[in-house]
Structures are given as structure tokens and as C-alpha cells.
Scaffold this active site. Structure first.
Site, PDB file in Angstrom:
ATOM      1  N   PHE A 136       0.860  -1.186   0.000  1.00 42.48           N
ATOM      2  CA  PHE A 136       0.000   0.000   0.000  1.00 42.48           C
ATOM      3  C   PHE A 136       0.893   1.233   0.000  1.00 42.48           C
ATOM      4  N   LEU A 138       1.121   5.032   0.301  1.00 36.85           N
ATOM      5  CA  LEU A 138       0.548   6.340   0.609  1.00 36.85           C
ATOM      6  C   LEU A 138       1.675   7.324   0.968  1.00 36.85           C
ATOM      7  N   THR A 139       2.552   6.934   1.894  1.00 42.75           N
ATOM      8  CA  THR A 139       3.598   7.825   2.400  1.00 42.75           C
ATOM      9  C   THR A 139       4.628   8.155   1.324  1.00 42.75           C
ATOM     10  N   ALA A 250      -7.051  -0.895   9.228  1.00 42.53           N
ATOM     11  CA  ALA A 250      -5.737  -1.389   9.671  1.00 42.53           C
ATOM     12  C   ALA A 250      -5.429  -0.924  11.101  1.00 42.53           C
ATOM     13  N   MET A 345      12.948  -6.012  33.672  1.00 45.45           N
ATOM     14  CA  MET A 345      12.762  -7.095  34.654  1.00 45.45           C
ATOM     15  C   MET A 345      13.651  -8.296  34.370  1.00 45.45           C
ATOM     16  N   GLU A 371       0.881   4.119  10.461  1.00 41.90           N
ATOM     17  CA  GLU A 371      -0.593   4.196  10.538  1.00 41.90           C
ATOM     18  C   GLU A 371      -1.037   5.394  11.374  1.00 41.90           C
ATOM     19  N   GLY A 372      -0.257   6.474  11.325  1.00 44.54           N
ATOM     20  CA  GLY A 372      -0.544   7.656  12.129  1.00 44.54           C
ATOM     21  C   GLY A 372       0.271   7.609  13.401  1.00 44.54           C
TER      22      GLY A 372
HETATM   23  P1  TGC Z   1      -8.890  15.993   6.456  1.00 43.91           P
HETATM   24  O1  TGC Z   1      -9.196  17.284   5.769  1.00 43.91           O
HETATM   25  O2  TGC Z   1      -9.182  15.861   7.919  1.00 43.91           O
HETATM   26  O3  TGC Z   1      -9.657  14.805   5.731  1.00 43.91           O
HETATM   27  C1  TGC Z   1      -9.644  14.643   4.321  1.00 43.91           C
HETATM   28  C2  TGC Z   1     -10.850  13.785   3.967  1.00 43.91           C
HETATM   29  O4  TGC Z   1     -10.714  12.482   4.571  1.00 43.91           O
HETATM   30  C3  TGC Z   1     -11.797  12.235   5.477  1.00 43.91           C
HETATM   31  N1  TGC Z   1     -11.237  11.498   6.608  1.00 43.91           N
HETATM   32  C4  TGC Z   1     -11.413  10.194   6.767  1.00 43.91           C
HETATM   33  N2  TGC Z   1     -12.098   9.293   6.059  1.00 43.91           N
HETATM   34  C5  TGC Z   1     -12.082   8.001   6.480  1.00 43.91           C
HETATM   35  N3  TGC Z   1     -11.364   7.612   7.549  1.00 43.91           N
HETATM   36  C6  TGC Z   1     -10.633   8.482   8.282  1.00 43.91           C
HETATM   37  N4  TGC Z   1      -9.908   8.066   9.315  1.00 43.91           N
HETATM   38  C7  TGC Z   1     -10.643   9.852   7.915  1.00 43.91           C
HETATM   39  N5  TGC Z   1     -10.037  10.976   8.384  1.00 43.91           N
HETATM   40  C8  TGC Z   1     -10.414  11.982   7.563  1.00 43.91           C
HETATM   41  C9  TGC Z   1     -12.322  13.607   5.838  1.00 43.91           C
HETATM   42  O5  TGC Z   1     -13.673  13.554   6.239  1.00 43.91           O
HETATM   43  C10 TGC Z   1     -12.153  14.345   4.516  1.00 43.91           C
HETATM   44  O6  TGC Z   1     -13.179  13.940   3.635  1.00 43.91           O
HETATM   45  P2  TGC Z   1     -13.808  14.983   2.562  1.00 43.91           P
HETATM   46  O7  TGC Z   1     -14.862  14.204   1.883  1.00 43.91           O
HETATM   47  O8  TGC Z   1     -14.320  16.126   3.386  1.00 43.91           O
HETATM   48  O9  TGC Z   1     -12.681  15.383   1.660  1.00 43.91           O
HETATM   49  O10 TGC Z   1      -7.386  15.640   6.143  1.00 43.91           O
HETATM   50  P3  TGC Z   1      -6.034  16.314   6.602  1.00 43.91           P
HETATM   51  O11 TGC Z   1      -5.236  16.567   5.371  1.00 43.91           O
HETATM   52  O12 TGC Z   1      -6.292  17.485   7.518  1.00 43.91           O
HETATM   53  O13 TGC Z   1      -5.299  15.167   7.419  1.00 43.91           O
HETATM   54  C11 TGC Z   1      -5.873  14.605   8.553  1.00 43.91           C
HETATM   55  C12 TGC Z   1      -4.920  13.589   9.223  1.00 43.91           C
HETATM   56  C13 TGC Z   1      -3.649  14.249   9.682  1.00 43.91           C
HETATM   57  C14 TGC Z   1      -5.668  13.061  10.440  1.00 43.91           C
HETATM   58  C15 TGC Z   1      -4.619  12.433   8.267  1.00 43.91           C
HETATM   59  O14 TGC Z   1      -4.047  12.827   7.113  1.00 43.91           O
HETATM   60  C16 TGC Z   1      -3.815  11.324   8.901  1.00 43.91           C
HETATM   61  O15 TGC Z   1      -4.392  10.396   9.438  1.00 43.91           O
HETATM   62  N6  TGC Z   1      -2.417  11.338   8.824  1.00 43.91           N
HETATM   63  C17 TGC Z   1      -1.611  10.216   9.230  1.00 43.91           C
HETATM   64  C18 TGC Z   1      -1.081   9.513   8.001  1.00 43.91           C
HETATM   65  C19 TGC Z   1      -1.030   8.031   8.158  1.00 43.91           C
HETATM   66  O16 TGC Z   1      -1.649   7.438   9.038  1.00 43.91           O
HETATM   67  N7  TGC Z   1      -0.324   7.375   7.263  1.00 43.91           N
HETATM   68  C20 TGC Z   1      -0.269   5.960   7.269  1.00 43.91           C
HETATM   69  C21 TGC Z   1       0.369   5.433   6.001  1.00 43.91           C
HETATM   70  S1  TGC Z   1       0.071   3.716   5.747  1.00 43.91           S
HETATM   71  C22 TGC Z   1       0.991   2.946   6.916  1.00 43.91           C
HETATM   72  O17 TGC Z   1       1.584   3.496   7.782  1.00 43.91           O
HETATM   73  C23 TGC Z   1       0.966   1.477   6.817  1.00 43.91           C
HETATM   74  S2  TGC Z   1       1.946   0.676   7.974  1.00 43.91           S
HETATM   75  C24 TGC Z   1       1.310  -0.837   7.699  1.00 43.91           C
HETATM   76  C25 TGC Z   1       1.903  -1.925   8.485  1.00 43.91           C
HETATM   77  O18 TGC Z   1       3.065  -2.289   8.205  1.00 43.91           O
HETATM   78  O19 TGC Z   1       1.155  -2.472   9.354  1.00 43.91           O
HETATM   79  P1  FAD Z   2       6.566  12.995   9.912  1.00 43.89           P
HETATM   80  O1  FAD Z   2       5.213  13.122   9.343  1.00 43.89           O
HETATM   81  O2  FAD Z   2       7.699  13.702   9.228  1.00 43.89           O
HETATM   82  O3  FAD Z   2       6.582  13.262  11.431  1.00 43.89           O
HETATM   83  C1  FAD Z   2       7.766  13.567  12.183  1.00 43.89           C
HETATM   84  C2  FAD Z   2       7.332  13.973  13.598  1.00 43.89           C
HETATM   85  O4  FAD Z   2       6.527  15.154  13.538  1.00 43.89           O
HETATM   86  C3  FAD Z   2       6.470  12.898  14.285  1.00 43.89           C
HETATM   87  O5  FAD Z   2       6.811  12.842  15.639  1.00 43.89           O
HETATM   88  C4  FAD Z   2       5.062  13.439  14.131  1.00 43.89           C
HETATM   89  O6  FAD Z   2       4.199  12.996  15.168  1.00 43.89           O
HETATM   90  C5  FAD Z   2       5.303  14.946  14.226  1.00 43.89           C
HETATM   91  N1  FAD Z   2       4.244  15.719  13.571  1.00 43.89           N
HETATM   92  C6  FAD Z   2       3.888  15.699  12.255  1.00 43.89           C
HETATM   93  N2  FAD Z   2       2.847  16.511  12.041  1.00 43.89           N
HETATM   94  C7  FAD Z   2       2.524  17.056  13.256  1.00 43.89           C
HETATM   95  C8  FAD Z   2       1.520  17.954  13.706  1.00 43.89           C
HETATM   96  N3  FAD Z   2       0.599  18.463  12.860  1.00 43.89           N
HETATM   97  N4  FAD Z   2       1.497  18.294  15.014  1.00 43.89           N
HETATM   98  C9  FAD Z   2       2.399  17.756  15.874  1.00 43.89           C
HETATM   99  N5  FAD Z   2       3.365  16.918  15.517  1.00 43.89           N
HETATM  100  C10 FAD Z   2       3.419  16.548  14.223  1.00 43.89           C
HETATM  101  N6  FAD Z   2       3.443   4.071   4.826  1.00 43.89           N
HETATM  102  C11 FAD Z   2       2.684   3.585   3.792  1.00 43.89           C
HETATM  103  O7  FAD Z   2       2.082   4.342   3.039  1.00 43.89           O
HETATM  104  N7  FAD Z   2       2.606   2.237   3.587  1.00 43.89           N
HETATM  105  C12 FAD Z   2       3.247   1.330   4.359  1.00 43.89           C
HETATM  106  O8  FAD Z   2       3.140   0.116   4.145  1.00 43.89           O
HETATM  107  C13 FAD Z   2       4.066   1.817   5.441  1.00 43.89           C
HETATM  108  N8  FAD Z   2       4.800   0.956   6.193  1.00 43.89           N
HETATM  109  C14 FAD Z   2       5.682   1.445   7.119  1.00 43.89           C
HETATM  110  C15 FAD Z   2       6.575   0.570   7.758  1.00 43.89           C
HETATM  111  C16 FAD Z   2       7.517   1.073   8.651  1.00 43.89           C
HETATM  112  C17 FAD Z   2       8.498   0.133   9.291  1.00 43.89           C
HETATM  113  C18 FAD Z   2       7.545   2.453   8.958  1.00 43.89           C
HETATM  114  C19 FAD Z   2       8.525   3.022   9.937  1.00 43.89           C
HETATM  115  C20 FAD Z   2       6.671   3.313   8.325  1.00 43.89           C
HETATM  116  C21 FAD Z   2       5.750   2.841   7.385  1.00 43.89           C
HETATM  117  N9  FAD Z   2       4.915   3.706   6.666  1.00 43.89           N
HETATM  118  C22 FAD Z   2       4.123   3.232   5.645  1.00 43.89           C
HETATM  119  C23 FAD Z   2       5.046   5.156   6.839  1.00 43.89           C
HETATM  120  C24 FAD Z   2       4.380   5.694   8.088  1.00 43.89           C
HETATM  121  O9  FAD Z   2       2.978   5.713   7.958  1.00 43.89           O
HETATM  122  C25 FAD Z   2       4.941   7.086   8.345  1.00 43.89           C
HETATM  123  O10 FAD Z   2       6.288   6.913   8.772  1.00 43.89           O
HETATM  124  C26 FAD Z   2       4.147   7.858   9.372  1.00 43.89           C
HETATM  125  O11 FAD Z   2       2.849   8.162   8.893  1.00 43.89           O
HETATM  126  C27 FAD Z   2       4.859   9.157   9.802  1.00 43.89           C
HETATM  127  O12 FAD Z   2       5.301   9.876   8.707  1.00 43.89           O
HETATM  128  P2  FAD Z   2       6.842  10.384   8.655  1.00 43.89           P
HETATM  129  O13 FAD Z   2       7.718   9.242   8.950  1.00 43.89           O
HETATM  130  O14 FAD Z   2       7.021  11.118   7.382  1.00 43.89           O
HETATM  131  O15 FAD Z   2       6.951  11.385   9.880  1.00 43.89           O
END
Ligand code: TGC
Ligand code: FAD
Length: 392
Positions: A136, A138-139, A250, A345, A371-372
Site C-alpha cells: 500500500f 501512501l507515504t 488497519a 525485569m 498508521e498515524g
Molecule cells: P482531512 O481534511 O481531515 O480529511 C480529508 C478527507 O478524509 C476524510 N477522513 C477520513 N475518512 C475516512 N477515515 C478516516 N480516518 C478519515 N479521516 C479523515 C475527511 O472527512 C475528509 O473527507 P472529505 O470528503 O471532506 O474530503 O485531512 P487532513 O489533510 O487534515 O489530514 C488529517 C490527518 C492528519 C488526520 C490524516 O491525514 C492522517 O491520518 N495522517 C496520518 C497519516 C497516516 O496514518 N499514514 C499511514 C500510512 S500507511 C501505513 O503506515 C501502513 S503501515 C502498515 C503496516 O506495516 O502495518
Molecule cells: P513525519 O510526518 O515527518 O513526522 C515527524 C514527527 O513530527 C512525528 O513525531 C510526528 O508525530 C510529528 N508531527 C507531524 N505533524 C505534526 C503535527 N501536525 N502536530 C504535531 N506533531 C506533528 N506508509 C505507507 O504508506 N505504507 C506502508 O506500508 C508503510 N509501512 C511502514 C513501515 C515502517 C516500518 C515504517 C517506519 C513506516 C511505514 N509507513 C508506511 C510510513 C508511516 O505511515 C509514516 O512513517 C508515518 O505516517 C509518519 O510519517 P513520517 O515518517 O514522514 O513522519
């Protein structure tokens, strides 16, 4: 690695809240982890390699698409069964759970929810059986917590799309046959595209030198003028809400998974505290060690209740994204704190690969980030309770 003597803590008799099917599914996953994961996982983590031989077993316990309907090859289970499977897998290793989370919630889920019937039939059965593995994207290098800023983009070339850009930190990327990739069209609207290994201009270099999730393969996705067939666009949802909807599923699984890692650390520390003698007493007899264990079991029990209740809400279709964020944040933080305490421990033995604790601790540093991040989920709760948006 020592023999796996794991006994799951259930301090509040939470098994009474589970159906026979839940327990059957959970126990099958637990047995499989004991037999096929814990005996080998430390070696794979040490050599930083994903054990591909466990893919069939993951499919066998229903870890690929637990809640995807049977007609598409999924296991057709409910959300609590899904959570319990994630808990058991992460009891073995967070990296293995990552592989399953990505396959189920970040690849099969968007194809099932946002794809058309032809896409469901083409991809889901092969992903459910593990014949194909997915990732997947996204990042991006400059857009992690703020994925809405992504620069990966595609242009409509008439008979195909032309995809350019790069994703990083992508779990499963080095071996995945299929990538669900989020990119902007010419109007700046985010869409999901299914990109397949072998498409010209698509490469997946592996990320090396990780101290965390070493038994999970992580990589980049590079798109250099990749011609993506038009039928590979996911037609039924666009905008940032589409990938964030996958993350809800997830993150929910991670809220359960983290409990597994915490249970393993607690169980290991509890056993060690009864066996390790210092000052002529088992260390478990010292109040300082009892405090650690008492706090661990209290926090695990609270996390189990949170996850179970969230599962009920998910089954009813009423769980909000903010409720999911709270559980992901709380349970991963709980697990990481328990891993750190449990490691202490065990004294010097706590840093050894003879025990699983240090590996869990290092893994959880990724889990609290992906995942955030911990901060982002706090701000999601903050927004939910105040109505005031810290991101804008
Ligand atoms: P924002 O303006 O709040 O929202 C944009 C649109 O998205 C809707 N929305 C959601 N929809 C479904 N589920 C959610 N959890 C949603 N949160 C928001 C929202 O209603 C809006 O819709 P519309 O129709 O009005 O356009 O967006 P923002 O740009 O202000 O960002 C909000 C924020 C920071 C919470 C969001 O971008 C976020 O969650 N950032 C964290 C990024 C993240 O989690 N990345 C993960 C990458 S994948 C990964 O890490 C896989 S690891 C997998 C593994 O190995 O297990
Ligand atoms: P940044 O966004 O650069 O954040 C750096 C620091 O700033 C963090 O402490 C954060 O909390 C803080 N910060 C950022 N914004 C704010 C704010 N508004 N206010 C306060 N503090 C803030 N992504 C995918 O798409 N698919 C995958 O399969 C996937 N797998 C992963 C596997 C691993 C092992 C790892 C480490 C990451 C993976 N990711 C994946 C990416 C992951 O989702 C991102 O690392 C994560 O969302 C954080 O983004 P970043 O690393 O760019 O940190």
C-alpha cells in the site's frame, strides 16, 4: 530462542465475551504462531529477512482478508475474529502482523470496497490465498503525517494513465506482486491505482539498516513513467478519505495486535520473575517487581476491554475514526511501555535474543509511528472533543 511457553492472560474473564467461533479462530491462530512463527522469528529478525515460508500458514489461519466475504476467497469472519487473529500474530511478531494487516486492510479492503467486480474477481482470491502479496503506497519522502500533500501523480494519456512519483517506507514492497498506490490526477484529486510488478518503469528498492520490524520487508515504490491500464483505477471512491478509510481498518487491527505483543512481554516477565533468584528470593517477591507486573496486567486488561468494545462497534458499523484512533494510540503506547518495563525485569537477559522482549520493544517503535503517529492520533482525539482542528 527458548521454547514457547506462552499462556495468555485473561484477568477479567474476557473469554466469556467471545463466541465459540471467536475462540476457535483465536486458538487456531495461537497454535499456528506457537508452531510456525515463534521458533523461527528471532533468527529472521536477526538476519533482517521476512520468512516467506509462513505465507501459506498466514492464509491458512484466515489472516489474509478475515472479514472479506467467502465468495472472494476471504474468511467471512466478523471484526472481533479479525482483531483476535491480529492479536495472536503480533504475539509472535509485529512485523508478521504488518504483513497480514497490509494484505488485508490496505490491499484487499480497498479493492473490495472501492474496486469494481472485475477487479475483485481478479485480485481478491489470489491475495486471500497468498499466491499474490500486496503493498500500500501512501507515504512519500516529503509527505508522511500529511499525505494530502502528496506529489505522486498520473496523467490521462487516452488509452492508459502515466504514473510518476515515489513512495517510501512501504511494508511488503520488496516482494509484493500488487501495489495499491495513491496518486493525484491532473485536477489534484487523489485516486487509488493498482500497479503490478513487471510494469515498465516500476521498481521497489528495499530499505536496509532498520533496527525495528526487521522480520518485515520494507521498501520504496518508484514510478518512472509507468503505463497503468485504465481498468486498474479503483472507480468507487476518490479523495483523501479513500486511503484514510483503509487506515481505519488497519488501525483497528493494530489496536488488537499491540495487545498480543504486550501479553507476550508480560507473560515472559512473569515467568522469569518466579524463576530468577537474587538475594535468595525469586525477584517476583520484591515489591518493585510486583508493581511492574501489577501495572502491566492492569493496562493489558484495560486495553483488552477497549479493543473488544471497539470490535462490537465495528460489527454494528458505528465505530468512528476517532474511536479507532484512540484505541490504536492507547494500546500501542501501552504495549511499548510494557515492553520497556518487561525488558528491565529480565536484567541483562532482557537484551538477548533468547527472549522475545527486546524484539517486541524495537518493533513497537515502528508501530507507534506508522498508521498515524502517537501525536497525530492525539490530535485526532483533540479535534473530535473540541471541534477545533490543529492540522489546518
Ligand atoms: P482531512 O481534511 O481531515 O480529511 C480529508 C478527507 O478524509 C476524510 N477522513 C477520513 N475518512 C475516512 N477515515 C478516516 N480516518 C478519515 N479521516 C479523515 C475527511 O472527512 C475528509 O473527507 P472529505 O470528503 O471532506 O474530503 O485531512 P487532513 O489533510 O487534515 O489530514 C488529517 C490527518 C492528519 C488526520 C490524516 O491525514 C492522517 O491520518 N495522517 C496520518 C497519516 C497516516 O496514518 N499514514 C499511514 C500510512 S500507511 C501505513 O503506515 C501502513 S503501515 C502498515 C503496516 O506495516 O502495518
Ligand atoms: P513525519 O510526518 O515527518 O513526522 C515527524 C514527527 O513530527 C512525528 O513525531 C510526528 O508525530 C510529528 N508531527 C507531524 N505533524 C505534526 C503535527 N501536525 N502536530 C504535531 N506533531 C506533528 N506508509 C505507507 O504508506 N505504507 C506502508 O506500508 C508503510 N509501512 C511502514 C513501515 C515502517 C516500518 C515504517 C517506519 C513506516 C511505514 N509507513 C508506511 C510510513 C508511516 O505511515 C509514516 O512513517 C508515518 O505516517 C509518519 O510519517 P513520517 O515518517 O514522514 O513522519
Amino acid at each position: 530462542m527458548k521454547p514457547d511457553l506462552f499462556e495468555a492472560p485473561d484477568y477479567y474473564n474476557l473469554d466469556e465475551l467471545l463466541t465459540d467461533e471467536h475462540k476457535l479462530v483465536r486458538d487456531a491462530a495461537r497454535e499456528w504462531v506457537k508452531r510456525d512463527v515463534t521458533p523461527i522469528i528471532e533468527d529472521y529478525a536477526q538476519k533482517a529477512e521476512f520468512p516467506t515460508q509462513i505465507i501459506d500458514g498466514l492464509a491458512g489461519i484466515g489472516a489474509f482478508g478475515p472479514y472479506i466475504p467467502l465468495e472472494y476467497g476471504g474468511a467471512g469472519l466478523d471484526q472481533i475474529s479479525y482483531g483476535l487473529i491480529m492479536q495472536e500474530i503480533e504475539r509472535g511478531d509485529s512485523g508478521v502482523r504488518s504483513t497480514a494487516s497490509v494484505q488485508s486492510s490496505l490491499v484487499m479492503y480497498p479493492i473490495f470496497k472501492y474496486g469494481n467486480e472485475a477487479q475483485r474477481k481478479k485480485y481478491l482470491p489470489k491475495l486471500a490465498s497468498g499466491e499474490w502479496m500486496g503493498c500500500f503506497g501512501l507515504t512519500e519522502p516529503d509527505y508522511g503525517s500529511n499525505p494530502g500533500g502528496m506529489v505522486t501523480n498520473f496523467k490521462d494519456m487516452g488509452d492508459h494513465y502515466l504514473l510518476n512519483g515515489a513512495k517510501m517506507w512501504i511494508s511488503n514492497a520488496p516482494f509484493a506482486q500488487v501495489a495499491v498506490v495513491w496518486a493525484k490526477n491532473e485536477e489534484g484529486r487523489i485516486h487509488g491505482l493498482i500497479v503490478e510488478r513487471g510494469m515498465e518503469g516500476f521498481s521497489t528498492p528495499e530499505t536496509h539498516n532498520k533496527w525495528s520490524l526487521r522480520a518485515s520487508a520494507t521498501g520504496e515504490l518508484i514510478f518512472d513513467n509507468v503505463k497503468v491500464p485504465k481498468e486498474n483505477l479503483l472507480p468507487n471512491k476518490s479523495g483523501l478519505g479513500a486511503p484514510l478509510g483503509c487506515l481505519d481498518s488497519a488501525r483497528y487491527g493494530i489496536a488488537w495486535g499491540a495487545i498480543g505483543a504486550a501479553m507476550d512481554c508480560y507473560d515472559t516477565a512473569l515467568r522469569y520473575s518466579k524463576e530468577r533468584i537474587q538475594f535468595d528470593k525469586p525477584i517476583g517477591q520484591f515489591q518493585l517487581q510486583q508493581k511492574k507486573l501489577a501495572e502491566m496486567i492492569t493496562e493489558i486488561t484495560k486495553a483488552q476491554l477497549l479493543a473488544w468494545r471497539l470490535g462490537v462497534l465495528r460489527n454494528n458499523g458505528t465505530a468512528t475514526s476517532a474511536q479507532i484512533s484512540m484505541a490504536k494510540r492507547n494500546n500501542v503506547d501501552m504495549a511499548l511501555k510494557i515492553a520497556r518495563e518487561a525488558r528491565q525485569m529480565l536484567g541483562g537477559m532482557g537484551i538477548s535474543g533468547e527472549f522475545s522482549i527486546m524484539r517486541h520493544m524495537m518493533n513497537l517503535e515502528s508501530v507507534i509511528t506508522y498508521e498515524g503517529t502517537h501525536d497525530i492520533h492525539l490530535l485526532i482525539t483533540g479535534l473530535d472533543v473540541t471541534g477545533l482542528n490543529a492540522f489546518k
